[in-house]
Structure formats: structure tokens, C-alpha cells
Write a protein that holds these residues in place. Structure first.
Motif, mmCIF file in Angstrom:
data_model
loop_
_atom_site.group_PDB
_atom_site.id
_atom_site.type_symbol
_atom_site.label_atom_id
_atom_site.label_comp_id
_atom_site.label_asym_id
_atom_site.label_seq_id
_atom_site.Cartn_x
_atom_site.Cartn_y
_atom_site.Cartn_z
ATOM 1 N N GLU A 212 0.829 -1.214 0.000
ATOM 2 C CA GLU A 212 0.000 0.000 0.000
ATOM 3 C C GLU A 212 0.858 1.256 0.000
ATOM 4 O O GLU A 212 0.585 2.222 -0.706
ATOM 5 C CB GLU A 212 -0.896 0.023 1.249
ATOM 6 C CG GLU A 212 -2.103 -0.874 1.144
ATOM 7 C CD GLU A 212 -2.786 -1.043 2.494
ATOM 8 O OE1 GLU A 212 -2.659 -0.136 3.341
ATOM 9 O OE2 GLU A 212 -3.413 -2.096 2.680
ATOM 10 N N GLN A 213 1.905 1.234 0.822
ATOM 11 C CA GLN A 213 2.778 2.413 0.916
ATOM 12 C C GLN A 213 3.510 2.629 -0.403
ATOM 13 O O GLN A 213 3.653 3.755 -0.870
ATOM 14 C CB GLN A 213 3.807 2.242 2.046
ATOM 15 C CG GLN A 213 3.196 2.044 3.428
ATOM 16 C CD GLN A 213 2.274 3.190 3.842
ATOM 17 O OE1 GLN A 213 2.550 4.347 3.563
ATOM 18 N NE2 GLN A 213 1.183 2.865 4.501
ATOM 19 N N ARG A 214 3.956 1.540 -1.013
ATOM 20 C CA ARG A 214 4.730 1.656 -2.248
ATOM 21 C C ARG A 214 3.859 2.108 -3.423
ATOM 22 O O ARG A 214 4.312 2.848 -4.290
ATOM 23 C CB ARG A 214 5.435 0.329 -2.543
ATOM 24 C CG ARG A 214 6.526 0.090 -1.528
ATOM 25 C CD ARG A 214 7.347 -1.135 -1.762
ATOM 26 N NE ARG A 214 8.496 -1.118 -0.860
ATOM 27 C CZ ARG A 214 9.448 -2.027 -0.834
ATOM 28 N NH1 ARG A 214 9.405 -3.047 -1.668
ATOM 29 N NH2 ARG A 214 10.455 -1.932 0.011
ATOM 30 N N LYS A 215 2.613 1.651 -3.429
ATOM 31 C CA LYS A 215 1.702 2.047 -4.511
ATOM 32 C C LYS A 215 1.618 3.571 -4.620
ATOM 33 O O LYS A 215 1.615 4.136 -5.702
ATOM 34 C CB LYS A 215 0.316 1.442 -4.244
ATOM 35 C CG LYS A 215 -0.443 1.133 -5.526
ATOM 36 C CD LYS A 215 -1.810 0.579 -5.252
ATOM 37 C CE LYS A 215 -1.823 -0.810 -4.657
ATOM 38 N NZ LYS A 215 -3.141 -1.199 -4.144
ATOM 39 N N LYS A 216 1.563 4.258 -3.472
ATOM 40 C CA LYS A 216 1.446 5.724 -3.482
ATOM 41 C C LYS A 216 2.655 6.356 -4.169
ATOM 42 O O LYS A 216 2.541 7.330 -4.893
ATOM 43 C CB LYS A 216 1.366 6.252 -2.039
ATOM 44 C CG LYS A 216 0.094 5.879 -1.315
ATOM 45 C CD LYS A 216 0.126 6.470 0.092
ATOM 46 C CE LYS A 216 -0.748 5.689 1.032
ATOM 47 N NZ LYS A 216 -0.474 5.911 2.429
ATOM 48 N N ARG A 217 3.822 5.779 -3.952
ATOM 49 C CA ARG A 217 5.025 6.347 -4.580
ATOM 50 C C ARG A 217 5.066 6.036 -6.078
ATOM 51 O O ARG A 217 5.506 6.847 -6.876
ATOM 52 C CB ARG A 217 6.303 5.829 -3.895
ATOM 53 C CG ARG A 217 6.463 6.204 -2.442
ATOM 54 C CD ARG A 217 6.131 7.656 -2.123
ATOM 55 N NE ARG A 217 6.859 8.616 -2.942
ATOM 56 C CZ ARG A 217 6.429 9.848 -3.202
ATOM 57 N NH1 ARG A 217 5.276 10.277 -2.733
ATOM 58 N NH2 ARG A 217 7.142 10.656 -3.944
ATOM 59 N N TYR A 218 4.595 4.837 -6.459
ATOM 60 C CA TYR A 218 4.553 4.510 -7.889
ATOM 61 C C TYR A 218 3.628 5.485 -8.620
ATOM 62 O O TYR A 218 3.903 5.904 -9.742
ATOM 63 C CB TYR A 218 4.084 3.061 -8.100
ATOM 64 C CG TYR A 218 5.059 2.016 -7.584
ATOM 65 C CD1 TYR A 218 6.430 2.201 -7.725
ATOM 66 C CD2 TYR A 218 4.623 0.855 -6.975
ATOM 67 C CE1 TYR A 218 7.338 1.257 -7.252
ATOM 68 C CE2 TYR A 218 5.523 -0.095 -6.501
ATOM 69 C CZ TYR A 218 6.874 0.105 -6.637
ATOM 70 O OH TYR A 218 7.757 -0.813 -6.175
ATOM 71 N N VAL A 219 2.522 5.857 -7.974
ATOM 72 C CA VAL A 219 1.582 6.806 -8.584
ATOM 73 C C VAL A 219 2.280 8.151 -8.797
ATOM 74 O O VAL A 219 2.158 8.772 -9.860
ATOM 75 C CB VAL A 219 0.310 6.969 -7.702
ATOM 76 C CG1 VAL A 219 -0.548 8.139 -8.177
ATOM 77 C CG2 VAL A 219 -0.498 5.683 -7.685
ATOM 78 N N ALA A 220 3.046 8.603 -7.806
ATOM 79 C CA ALA A 220 3.761 9.885 -7.933
ATOM 80 C C ALA A 220 4.762 9.832 -9.093
ATOM 81 O O ALA A 220 4.872 10.776 -9.885
ATOM 82 C CB ALA A 220 4.484 10.209 -6.620
#
Ligand code: SF4
Length: 319
Positions: A212-220
């Protein structure tokens, strides 16, 4: 003085002021503890006669010693962090050990630990209680491992930008003792393990999954893929200043045919970025800062995330 269950070590502070013959004293506290700053100032000036100056600026970590204040006082007391080599000999770090009982929240957290082995970490405020937590977990049939850090002062200690003690433990899950989401979210993001966060003050248990945490960074990162111009931010706080990295990143961007501009700032806030006509920003200051900008209309990336955008690093190699 013990407020909010923290030990402000006032006796030690007063002794030090007398020993050094300090006439002008600076105080620097993290945001959440500014409410007690005036009480501490009053107690110090009453008992030592020293002139006390409180730093009114933001304070995010040991990397963020108020050096301007340090220059005009005889001694500066910096609360809530361990020494990291920032600040001169005039700066004294008061770690603010908590005396809250961690047993109830650790007992509550046991139900959330899926395996029979867990890594145990804490912020400096609770790091002295880790051995007690470890013994308690054994009683519940859980083996707890307190990892050594080669960069931080205490075993099991974590910083927002240093999770080495958690990275070294051979466990799939981490039990974090402390408050707020900053450390557990960072642990899940950078270490890639499931984190159970146990707050001994509020008795709240939080779960942070790495995906979940990594998904946010991939989106950025994805949002920045079409950007043709980048603002490379240089943090002017002394412990976050990294000019050579900023210049190196600018060069890499230019080599790829992109426009890049160096922007220096002390307080990196959305309102300070709004006016710049660039497609995305790259942050070279506190490595955790980019996460604060997930809702900002332009993407703000870390240096490694930017390298993914310009094709110098693979998506898998970010964390
Ligand atoms: S660089 Fe960021 S995470 Fe690291 S100590 Fe400073 S404020 Fe905390």
C-alpha cells in the motif's frame, strides 16, 4: 519536569547551565512539544537567572538544529532527538525518554502478529523499553529480535530516514513502538515488511502494509513521466543540505534533454512551490518529504524516484 510522560531532564539542564556559566540559553522543541516550551523556559530562567530564547521555527529532526539561534546563545538545548553530528559543541541533545508503560499496548499488539517471530523497533523515546517488550512477547510465544543499527546510537532505534535496525532482522513483520504514522509508514515503504504500530500513549494499533505504501510512490512517479521541466529542491536546513546531489541530478536531467532548475529553500511547503513553472519537483532535502506532497497538483519525487523517471534506475530498485 515530566510532562506528557517525557523526561525533560531539567535538573541536568540547570546543572549544565551553571557549569558552563551560560547567561543566554536557547531551547528547540519538536512541533508537538512546543506547548510546554514556555513552562520549560520559565523554570530555567527562574532557577538559573539565564535569559532563555525559544526557537519558534519548525523542527523536524536532529538534522534540523536551529544554527542561527545556536550562534547567539551560550548553549542550545535541542529536545526529542539523538545526536547525529549536526549542531556545534554548544548544542546539547535531550532525548526525551518516555516513562509510559509499554506493556499494555504490546499485549494488545500480540493479536496482530501473524508469525512467531517479529522485529522490534522504537523511536528514541521508547528504545529503553524494548528489552522489556521482548521478554513480554516471549511469554506470548513470540520470538522478538532487536536489530542493531550501524548508524544510530541504540539497538532497535529507528529514525524517519534510518531503518537499518529493522532491515537487519530476519523477520517478515516489524513491531514498532511509538506514536504517529511517520515511522511505521516509512518502515513499511523502505523495508518492505508488514508493520504493526503500537502507540503506548493512545493504545492504538495500526497496520502498515508495504504494498500500500509503495503504490502511493509509484503513482507519484507515474505522474511525473511526462514532465519536461523539473525544479530540483535544495534544502537549506544544515543537516538536509545536499548541493552536490542536486547539481548531479540537474546534470542528468539536462543530458536527457530535459529542463531543470535548482531551487533553494529552507521551508519546503506547497505554497512555496506553487509559483514555479515546472512539470515536477525533485527533493534532495529530507528523503521523507516527497511523501507529504501526494495531494499536491505537481508531483514531488525523491532523488531515486527521479532516476526512474529519466530511465537511470529500474522501478524495482527504488526502495
Ligand atoms: S532527514 Fe528527515 S527523516 Fe531524517 S532526521 Fe531529518 S527530518 Fe527526520
Amino acid at each position: 519536569m515530566r510532562k506528557n510522560s517525557y523526561d525533560f531532564e531539567l535538573e541536568k539542564i540547570k546543572e549544565l547551565i551553571k557549569e558552563r556559566g551560560a547567561r543566554r540559553v536557547g531551547l528547540q522543541l519538536p512541533e508537538g512539544l512546543k506547548t510546554v516550551a514556555t513552562d520549560i523556559a520559565a523554570a530555567i530562567s527562574k532557577e538559573t537567572g539565564a535569559e532563555v530564547i525559544i526557537s519558534g521555527d519548525s523542527c523536524y529532526g536532529a538534522c534540523d538544529v536551529d544554527e542561527k539561534l545556536e550562534r547567539i546563545v551560550d548553549v542550545l538545548f535541542h529536545f526529542g532527538h539523538t545526536e547525529m553530528g549536526y549542531g556545534k559543541e554548544k548544542c546539547v541533545f535531550i532525548e526525551l525518554r518516555s516513562n509510559v508503560d509499554i506493556k499494555p499496548v504490546v499485549e494488545k499488539a500480540v493479536a496482530e502478529i501473524k508469525g512467531d517471530k517479529v522485529g522490534l523497533v522504537a523511536t528514541v523515546q521508547h528504545v529503553h523499553a524494548l528489552k522489556e517488550a521482548k521478554m513480554l512477547l516471549v511469554r506470548y510465544g513470540k520470538k522478538a529480535v532487536i536489530g542493531k543499527s550501524n548508524s544510530l546510537k541504540y539497538d532497535g532505534q529507528v529514525l524517519g530516514c534510518d531503518f537499518s535496525s529493522a532491515a537487519m532482522v530476519p523477520c517478515e513483520e516489524i513491531l514498532f513502538i511509538g506514536s504517529g504514522s511517520f515511522h511505521p509508514a516509512g518502515l513499511a515503504l523502505y523495508i518492505g515488511k508488514r508493520v504493526i504500530a503500537a502507540d503506548p500513549f493512545t493504545m492504538q494499533i495500526g497496520i502498515y502494509e508495504a504494498d500500500e505504501q509503495r503504490k502511493k510512490r509509484y503513482v507519484a512517479i507515474e505522474r511525473a513521466l511526462d514532465a519536461k521541466s523539473f525544479g530540483i529542491i535544495i534544502g537549506m536546513k544544515s543537516g538536509q543540505f545536499n548541493l552536490s546531489e542536486a547539481i548531479a541530478l540537474k546534470r542528468k536531467a539536462v543530458e536527457k534533454g530535459l529542463n531543470a532548475y535548482l531551487i533553494a529553500m529552507e521551508e519546503i511547503r506547497e505554497e512555496n512551490l506553487l509559483g514555479f513553472k515546472v512539470g515536477a519537483f525533485v527533493n534532495t532535502a529530507c528523503p521523507r518529504l516527497a511523501e507529504d506532497f501526494v495531494h499536491f497538483k505537481k508531483p514531488v519525487l525523491s532523488a531515486t524516484e527521479f532516476e526512474v523517471v529519466i530511465g537511470e534506475r529500474s522501478w524495482e530498485g527504488i526502495f
